[in-house]
Design a protein around this motif. Structure first.
Motif, PDB file in Angstrom:
ATOM      1  N   GLY A 132      10.072  -5.221 -10.789  1.00  0.00           N
ATOM      2  CA  GLY A 132       9.429  -3.952 -10.432  1.00  0.00           C
ATOM      3  C   GLY A 132       8.317  -3.581 -11.400  1.00  0.00           C
ATOM      4  O   GLY A 132       8.424  -3.783 -12.616  1.00  0.00           O
ATOM      5  N   ILE A 133       7.224  -3.053 -10.858  1.00  0.00           N
ATOM      6  CA  ILE A 133       6.068  -2.646 -11.658  1.00  0.00           C
ATOM      7  C   ILE A 133       5.812  -1.162 -11.412  1.00  0.00           C
ATOM      8  O   ILE A 133       5.818  -0.699 -10.273  1.00  0.00           O
ATOM      9  N   ARG A 134       5.592  -0.411 -12.492  1.00  0.00           N
ATOM     10  CA  ARG A 134       5.221   1.004 -12.389  1.00  0.00           C
ATOM     11  C   ARG A 134       3.974   1.218 -13.238  1.00  0.00           C
ATOM     12  O   ARG A 134       4.063   1.449 -14.452  1.00  0.00           O
ATOM     13  N   PRO A 135       2.778   1.164 -12.616  1.00  0.00           N
ATOM     14  CA  PRO A 135       1.535   1.291 -13.393  1.00  0.00           C
ATOM     15  C   PRO A 135       1.425   2.619 -14.141  1.00  0.00           C
ATOM     16  O   PRO A 135       0.920   2.659 -15.261  1.00  0.00           O
ATOM     17  N   LEU A 136       1.881   3.725 -13.521  1.00  0.00           N
ATOM     18  CA  LEU A 136       1.794   5.033 -14.147  1.00  0.00           C
ATOM     19  C   LEU A 136       3.188   5.637 -14.272  1.00  0.00           C
ATOM     20  O   LEU A 136       3.885   5.795 -13.269  1.00  0.00           O
ATOM     21  N   GLU A 137       3.583   5.982 -15.476  1.00  0.00           N
ATOM     22  CA  GLU A 137       4.927   6.506 -15.704  1.00  0.00           C
ATOM     23  C   GLU A 137       5.124   7.874 -15.074  1.00  0.00           C
ATOM     24  O   GLU A 137       6.177   8.181 -14.540  1.00  0.00           O
ATOM     25  N   GLN A 138       4.119   8.727 -15.145  1.00  0.00           N
ATOM     26  CA  GLN A 138       4.236  10.094 -14.634  1.00  0.00           C
ATOM     27  C   GLN A 138       3.536  10.240 -13.284  1.00  0.00           C
ATOM     28  O   GLN A 138       2.868  11.240 -13.028  1.00  0.00           O
ATOM     29  N   TYR A 139       3.707   9.251 -12.424  1.00  0.00           N
ATOM     30  CA  TYR A 139       3.019   9.283 -11.133  1.00  0.00           C
ATOM     31  C   TYR A 139       3.682  10.293 -10.199  1.00  0.00           C
ATOM     32  O   TYR A 139       4.907  10.260 -10.002  1.00  0.00           O
ATOM     33  N   PRO A 140       2.895  11.218  -9.596  1.00  0.00           N
ATOM     34  CA  PRO A 140       3.475  12.175  -8.636  1.00  0.00           C
ATOM     35  C   PRO A 140       3.630  11.497  -7.268  1.00  0.00           C
ATOM     36  O   PRO A 140       2.648  11.086  -6.656  1.00  0.00           O
ATOM     37  N   MET A 192       0.831  -1.208   0.000  1.00  0.00           N
ATOM     38  CA  MET A 192       0.000   0.000   0.000  1.00  0.00           C
ATOM     39  C   MET A 192       0.866   1.258   0.000  1.00  0.00           C
ATOM     40  O   MET A 192       0.657   2.174  -0.801  1.00  0.00           O
ATOM     41  N   ARG A 193       1.863   1.283   0.874  1.00  0.00           N
ATOM     42  CA  ARG A 193       2.708   2.482   0.989  1.00  0.00           C
ATOM     43  C   ARG A 193       3.587   2.677  -0.244  1.00  0.00           C
ATOM     44  O   ARG A 193       3.790   3.802  -0.694  1.00  0.00           O
ATOM     45  N   GLU A 194       4.113   1.566  -0.791  1.00  0.00           N
ATOM     46  CA  GLU A 194       4.963   1.695  -1.975  1.00  0.00           C
ATOM     47  C   GLU A 194       4.159   2.149  -3.186  1.00  0.00           C
ATOM     48  O   GLU A 194       4.600   3.016  -3.953  1.00  0.00           O
ATOM     49  N   LEU A 195       2.963   1.583  -3.349  1.00  0.00           N
ATOM     50  CA  LEU A 195       2.146   1.914  -4.519  1.00  0.00           C
ATOM     51  C   LEU A 195       1.646   3.349  -4.460  1.00  0.00           C
ATOM     52  O   LEU A 195       1.750   4.100  -5.441  1.00  0.00           O
ATOM     53  N   ILE A 196       1.105   3.752  -3.291  1.00  0.00           N
ATOM     54  CA  ILE A 196       0.575   5.113  -3.176  1.00  0.00           C
ATOM     55  C   ILE A 196       1.700   6.132  -3.057  1.00  0.00           C
ATOM     56  O   ILE A 196       1.635   7.215  -3.625  1.00  0.00           O
ATOM     57  N   GLY A 197       2.748   5.773  -2.330  1.00  0.00           N
ATOM     58  CA  GLY A 197       3.817   6.729  -2.087  1.00  0.00           C
ATOM     59  C   GLY A 197       4.746   6.933  -3.259  1.00  0.00           C
ATOM     60  O   GLY A 197       5.181   8.062  -3.533  1.00  0.00           O
TER      61      GLY A 197
END
Length: 236
Positions: free
Chosen positions: A175-183, A150-155
């Motif tokens: 490693g997974i990054r669902p959104l490339e431009q995630y703030p 939860m913390r890694e995904l949201i943070g």
């Protein structure tokens, strides 16, 4: 003390008496190192190993230790297994060991481990004590992973980054990054975010428990006059 069945021990460790969500023990490492999944798994596996070993050892010596030295003996046993876990991590996952830092030696002071040794292992045979250690350790590990995810995904907007620190080169690309431009949400990476995340998990568990209780209560037979009527309606 009545002996618990294996099913009760499993249910207690995973859900009914979960050390993190119900007993609320071991909060210091739980909140401090769960900023990523790999950190959570590393600490969780170390805690699981210590719980298994200490429960088994305490159960084996339970009839040979006097009341006056009982707790010091338990702490020495726990400290021995923590040292073994520490040496194993230094040998095979040194970078992860450096990241977790002081929280590996602090497993000695984890109330969940000492509590299980005193409350269960010292009063039960080796096999039930070992099963209790396994289930309590897995229950703690699952909460660590859930909070870490939860913390890694949201943070940070990622999942399973740096898994190679634990599993070697084969996990370097996990490693997974669902959104490339995630703030990045710094709040969730910091300790206050850990408190909020744990609170949400506890609230979710309590909500599920209350829903199950409501359904069971609705399905119980109800006395209406001299007749017993079974209510079969569903609670939405």
């Amino acid at each position: 003390m009545a002996t618990k069945s294996s099913a009760e021990i499993i249910r207690d460790g995973l859900w009914t008496n979960n050390p993190a969500l119900v007993q609320v023990l071991g909060l210091c490492p739980l909140l401090a190192v769960t900023s990523t999944v790999v950190n959570a798994i590393g600490l969780g596996l170390a805690t699981l190993m210590v719980l298994m070993g200490s429960n088994l050892a305490v159960s084996l010596i339970r009839n040979f230790v006097s009341e006056s030295v009982r707790l010091p003996a338990f702490v020495m046993i726990i400290a021995s297994f923590v040292t073994c876990a520490e040496l194993l991590m230094q040998a095979y996952t040194y970078e992860l060991y450096q990241i977790l830092g002081i929280f590996i030696p602090l497993i000695v002071t984890n109330c969940a481990i000492l509590g299980r040794a005193d409350a269960f292992a010292s009063k039960n045979a080796p096999l039930p004590a070992l099963l209790d250690g396994v289930m309590m350790g897995i229950g703690f590990l699952v909460v660590l992973i859930a909070l870490g995810a939860m913390r890694e995904l949201i943070g940070q907007g990622t999942l399973f980054t740096d898994m190679d620190l634990l599993l070697g080169p084969m996990a370097a690309d996990w490693g997974i990054r669902p959104l490339e431009q995630y703030p990045d949400v710094l709040f969730m990476v910091l300790p206050p975010g850990a408190f909020v995340g744990l609170g949400l998990l506890i609230a979710l568990k309590n909500g599920i428990d209350n829903h199950i209780k409501a359904r069971r209560k609705a399905a119980e037979p109800v006395v209406a006059g001299s007749k017993r009527v079974r209510v079969t309606g569903h609670v939405s």
